[in-house]
Design an enzyme around this catalytic site. Sequence first.
Site, mmCIF file in Angstrom:
data_model
loop_
_atom_site.group_PDB
_atom_site.id
_atom_site.type_symbol
_atom_site.label_atom_id
_atom_site.label_comp_id
_atom_site.label_asym_id
_atom_site.label_seq_id
_atom_site.Cartn_x
_atom_site.Cartn_y
_atom_site.Cartn_z
ATOM 1 N N SER A 29 0.822 -1.284 -0.100
ATOM 2 C CA SER A 29 0.138 -0.106 -0.014
ATOM 3 C C SER A 29 1.077 1.146 -0.095
ATOM 4 C CB SER A 29 -0.929 -0.046 1.181
ATOM 5 O OG SER A 29 -0.245 0.233 2.446
ATOM 6 N N HIS A 86 -2.879 6.926 -4.146
ATOM 7 C CA HIS A 86 -3.066 5.965 -3.310
ATOM 8 C C HIS A 86 -3.234 4.528 -4.172
ATOM 9 C CE1 HIS A 86 -5.898 3.222 -1.399
ATOM 10 N NE2 HIS A 86 -4.825 2.920 -0.279
ATOM 11 N N ASN A 146 -3.236 0.063 -3.436
ATOM 12 C CA ASN A 146 -3.216 -1.007 -2.313
ATOM 13 C C ASN A 146 -3.305 -2.232 -3.282
ATOM 14 O OD1 ASN A 146 -4.532 -3.017 -0.587
ATOM 15 N ND2 ASN A 146 -3.745 -1.780 0.872
ATOM 16 N N TYR A 147 -2.735 -3.194 -3.062
ATOM 17 C CA TYR A 147 -2.865 -4.490 -3.798
ATOM 18 C C TYR A 147 -2.775 -5.579 -2.520
ATOM 19 C CZ TYR A 147 -3.718 -1.981 -7.718
ATOM 20 O OH TYR A 147 -4.284 -1.099 -8.831
ATOM 21 N N ARG A 148 -3.635 -6.693 -2.428
ATOM 22 C CA ARG A 148 -3.496 -7.309 -1.273
ATOM 23 C C ARG A 148 -4.156 -8.877 -1.685
ATOM 24 N NH1 ARG A 148 -7.192 -3.514 -1.118
ATOM 25 N NH2 ARG A 148 -9.398 -3.849 -0.556
ATOM 26 N N GLY A 177 -0.950 -6.675 17.381
ATOM 27 C CA GLY A 177 0.203 -6.884 16.968
ATOM 28 C C GLY A 177 0.539 -5.914 15.625
ATOM 29 N N SER A 178 -0.548 -5.304 15.223
ATOM 30 C CA SER A 178 -0.559 -4.393 13.865
ATOM 31 C C SER A 178 0.511 -3.243 14.337
ATOM 32 C CB SER A 178 -1.829 -3.801 13.584
ATOM 33 O OG SER A 178 -2.535 -4.959 13.093
ATOM 34 N N ARG A 179 1.199 -2.838 13.452
ATOM 35 C CA ARG A 179 2.068 -1.466 13.642
ATOM 36 C C ARG A 179 1.484 -0.607 13.242
ATOM 37 N NH1 ARG A 179 6.703 0.881 11.152
ATOM 38 N NH2 ARG A 179 8.384 1.054 12.824
#
Length: 457
Positions: free
Chosen positions: A248, A262, A264-266, A415-417
């Site tokens: 992203s 912007h 984002n590829y997921r 636990g996400s940053r």
Amino acid sequence: MATIVFCSVNKTAQTTARRCLFSHLKGLASSGESRLPLSCTHSPSVTFLAGIRCYPRGYSVRFMSHGTAGRAATGRTRRGALALIGAAAVTASAAVAGFLANANHFQRAEMATKVSRAAEENEQEGDILERCRGFMSPPVTDIGVLQERKGEMRTRMEMLIMETQAAFCNALEEVDGGKFKVDRWQRNEGGGGISCVMQDGKVFEKAGVNVSVVFGNLTEEAARQMKSRGKVLKGKDGKLPFCAMGVSSVIHPKNPHIPTVHFNYRYFEIEEEDGTKQWWFGGGTDLTPVYINKEDAFHFHNTLKEACDKHHHQYYPDFKKWCDRYFYIRHRGETRGIGGIFFDDLDSPSQEEAFNFVQSCARTVVPCYLPIVYKHLNDSFTDENKGWQQVRRGRYVEFNLVYDRGVKFGLATPGSRIESILMSLPLTARWEYMHEPAKGTMEAEMLEVLRNPKEWV
């Protein structure tokens, strides 16, 4: 400085190129100046953009990376041919295409697409280790594991997002002259990521390009969000093992005439209680200008449309509408920007075809945006222009914190940053009480487009 192969231009352009090149070289020779790089064997070159050299078709050239934008010798630092093709080559050869044809900036996109196709072919056959040398950092997953699982979708997607990150970062560094800070992080619950951030550059006030590869068990909150989108999830003992990965990016330029972009590829994978796996892809690319420019809008949307049309003629119109709906700030009654494409939960017609589509979209991030940056690089602006930019950034913040699906998922995942999740926010923004631009102004024109989305292609 990147050394690039210039390829696939028409005969007239080739003739023009040769005349320009040899005329340029003759002038250099007479002045005693030499610009022939060490990588060139009987290969005259000419610099059209700062730090970028291009070669006429038919010459033998090998790729190098050196000078102010180069990082010699180390894994992150060495840019292999793959990274050059994905980043500087896309931008540089595209820019030269526009120069040679004596046309506008957006003939760059045609060249960029051709170079990207060649890159795709090379990557299909490339060795994992060799491809990793062009990355901003070693992959999140151990290279040995990636080599063992070379054919698995998780490996292929991780390689794609790492390559996309490197290509985009290299292209942005080329135009800005600054360097990305590469911040590698780990998640205790499983996985980690690589955040690349550049702040207070010459061109970009804040530029972030993140990769994350995380796994573990979905929380109840994350599972609820997915079920609200129609997912039927059957966990074992209340647990849903998952793997999620993506790239992203959000770019906030200093100049109000250069838009924010912007993308984002997921990829998402969930294992159910019987061992079967649900998978899907999502993503998109969208543009948020401060002032409307119809030529920019056409170029941006047309580049995305061409990528979509390679896979299905209905993808662009459907995903363009989806983008306009998704990036809608309901409490303001306006869209965040002029859109692009957006899709989610893509699990058909097959995993291979869905991946190929996502790959095509990821390949557009440089050619759909960098020509616009170069076009407006030296545009002048006023304090009033900067003030309007700050107001529009305020709207950007509102959408991201209130509606953005990725932010919500990140904040709901243990636990996400947080720094990486909120990387999308600009350094500065402004909220003015009851702000409404005067009628007949460029600001009012922009607001009209945001309240009534247009068809640009």
